[in-house]
Design a protein around this motif. Structure first.
Motif, PDB file in Angstrom:
ATOM      1  N   LEU A 359       0.831  -1.210   0.000  1.00 27.86           N
ATOM      2  CA  LEU A 359       0.000   0.000   0.000  1.00 27.86           C
ATOM      3  C   LEU A 359       0.862   1.256   0.000  1.00 27.86           C
ATOM      4  O   LEU A 359       0.541   2.255  -0.648  1.00 27.86           O
ATOM      5  N   VAL A 370      -7.173   3.038  -4.691  1.00 21.09           N
ATOM      6  CA  VAL A 370      -6.484   1.765  -4.476  1.00 21.09           C
ATOM      7  C   VAL A 370      -7.497   0.771  -3.902  1.00 21.09           C
ATOM      8  O   VAL A 370      -8.207   1.094  -2.953  1.00 21.09           O
ATOM      9  N   ALA A 454      -2.963   3.624   4.216  1.00 24.15           N
ATOM     10  CA  ALA A 454      -3.707   4.008   3.004  1.00 24.15           C
ATOM     11  C   ALA A 454      -4.319   5.390   3.173  1.00 24.15           C
ATOM     12  O   ALA A 454      -5.447   5.637   2.763  1.00 24.15           O
ATOM     13  N   TRP A 459      -9.299   4.582  -0.721  1.00 27.39           N
ATOM     14  CA  TRP A 459      -8.871   3.177  -0.603  1.00 27.39           C
ATOM     15  C   TRP A 459     -10.044   2.290  -0.211  1.00 27.39           C
ATOM     16  O   TRP A 459     -10.913   2.696   0.566  1.00 27.39           O
TER      17      TRP A 459
END
Ligand code: BES
Ligand code: MN
Ligand code: ZN
Length: 493
Positions: A359, A370, A454, A459
């Motif tokens: 990450l 992400v 993150a 995310w």
């Protein structure tokens, strides 16, 4: 497998080995009514006698036919129109495929029914049909010395109305590409862990990139990861004879100014638990602990085959988690690439230890979003069973899109919270955090751990421990959540 679309007004004139006919209860689709006329009212009388009423998941083969060109017809019950949904559709198609699996059929024709649920598009019904056919004909025979006969079906035609033909054509192409991706995911997941080690997982990624020149592949080795400061990832790998790999794939097929979507896939090729050794029973299934990675590779196979206009990056930390004299101990403290220190209280909570460095590595792409995909916790199976993947996110609009993509593909997810209230469960007396948060809310504290790495982008985390494979007699990888992710990339990029 060859997929075609055929414009048809008259089912009676279709020449085919097997006509698959999904039907509702009290079905009034005009094409079915006129087919029945050609059959001399056979379907109607079967209905009256109660032999086939369209009840969900019921099937009835009609053989020795007169008045139609098809050699055989399979009636498939979709249930009442009012109660129709995507899950039911998929189940009915699976039942139909099972019903004809013993026969030596080469070509089947699929009547694409009118969709009784306005929230499902016609193209997703076609897509799902192909997906379920793909599941039915899939075999993993690599390690059988005498290969069982492959499924006899080689050609599938979708019978559609001329108004929906253009849509069907695209859907069939997409469905075929999706199946290729899902088959790759299954093959990688089902492979034995002595073969599918980090090195061979990396080789599979390189082969994928070779087959699809628009995919660029880079493999980082232990030395490179050490330089980057990935102390957490490397701690998991240090007990194994297998060398760790960080697999990075780039598919930059969208506009050059668009930031990429980054997919991070957990690639633990075997999870023994390490020094916190798992119990022996069912431990073989921990070969599936790389299904997050396998799903990311499957997604790349699918989107590259579709030539999807999107920018997508894959980051796959690939390691084996083993106990040995060099393995990480409970109590060890490691420094992650982010600089945050972690006290490893349980070496079996290894997924988060490799994902956190991946990450951080993702930051270099300044991603649009992400999504990590991981068989992360047994606790998610307790919470959600085998139906939905667990969803966690720091960005509700991202979560909402994933939920909606899950509904559309019937690859369902269910969101769980990551309220700050849970974060203190990860407190450590000696490091910045511990790698476990205790039994209560195990999936949530795992996600909370990841969220600390993150912070720089939207995310989402998918815990697929309950959905990525089936146990028991039909043990095998399911290729979830490939269809969800392909839909997500199509929509979000
Ligand atoms: N790979 C497992 C999670 C898992 C368990 C997936 C069972 C599928 C079935 C993961 O690495 C793990 O071992 N998690 C531990 C975490 C615990 C030590 C905090 C678990 O779930 O027991
Ligand atoms: Mn584990
Ligand atoms: Zn694991």
């Amino acid at each position: 497998m060859k997929y075609t679309t055929v414009i048809s007004k008259d089912l009676a004139s279709i020449i085919t080995d097997y006509l698959i006919l999904p039907m509702y209860e009290k079905d009034d689709q005009s094409m079915i009514i006129s087919l029945d006329k050609a059959l001399g009212g056979q379907i109607n009388s079967l209905n009256k006698q109660g032999d086939f009423t369209g009840k969900h998941n019921s099937v009835l083969p009609l053989l020795n036919l007169n008045g139609v060109k098809a050699a055989r017809i399979l009636l498939v019950g979709l249930g009442a129109k009012k109660e129709f949904n995507h899950t039911k559709y998929k189940a009915a198609i699976a039942t139909a495929m099972k019903a004809i699996s013993q026969e030596n059929i080469k070509q089947i024709s699929f009547f694409a029914p009118e969709c009784a649920d306005t929230t499902i598009s016609f193209s997703s019904l076609i897509n799902s049909s192909i997906e379920m056919i793909g599941h039915a004909v899939y075999r993993f025979t690599e390690f059988k010395s005498t290969k069982p006969k492959p499924n006899s079906i080689t050609e599938i035609s979708f019978l559609v109305h001329k108004d929906t033909h253009a849509e069907a054509l695209i859907a069939v192409k997409q469905g075929a590409a999706l199946t290729l991706g899902m088959n790759l995911t299954k093959d990688l997941g089902n492979c034995a862990p002595n073969i599918m080690n980090p090195e061979n997982l990396a080789k599979a990624a390189e082969i994928l990139a070779k087959d699809h020149p628009k995919i660029k592949c880079e493999i980082l080795d232990r030395g490179q990861m050490k330089k980057l400061g990935m102390g957490s990832l490397l701690a998991v790998a240090q007990g194994s004879e297998q060398k760790p790999k960080l697999i990075v794939l780039e598919f930059m097929n969208g506009k050059s100014k668009d930031k990429p979507i980054v997919l991070v896939g957990k690639g633990v090729t075997f999870d023994s638990g390490g020094i916190s050794l798992k119990p022996g029973e069912g431990m073989d299934e921990m070969k599936y602990d790389m299904c997050g990675a396998a799903s990311v590779l499957g997604v790349f196979k699918a989107i590259a085959t579709m030539d999807l206009k999107a920018n997508v990056v894959a980051i796959i930390p690939a390691v084996e988690n083993m106990p040995s004299g060099s393995a990480a101990r409970p109590g060890d403290i490691v420094t992650s690439m982010s600089g945050q220190t972690i006290e490893i209280l349980n070496t079996d909570a290894e997924g988060r230890l490799i994902l956190c460095d991946a990450l951080t590595y993702a930051e270099k792409y300044s991603p649009k979003a992400v999504v990590d995909i991981a068989t992360l916790t047994g606790a998610i199976i307790v919470a959600l069973g085998n139906t939905c993947s667990g969803l966690f996110s720091n960005d509700q609009s991202l979560a909402d899109i994933l939920i909606s993509c899950g509904q559309k593909t019937d690859d369902k997810v269910w969101q769980l919270p990551i309220f700050d209230d849970y974060q203190p469960l990860l407190d450590s007396n000696f490091a910045d955090m511990a790698n476990i948060g205790g039994r209560a809310g195990g999936s949530i504290t795992a996600a909370c751990f990841l969220s600390r790495f993150a912070k720089k982008y939207p995310w989402a985390h998918l815990d697929i421990a309950g959905t990525a494979w089936k146990s028991g007699k039909e043990k095998g990888a399911t290729a979830r959540p490939v269809s969800l992710l392909v839909e997500f990339i199509t929509r979000y990029a």
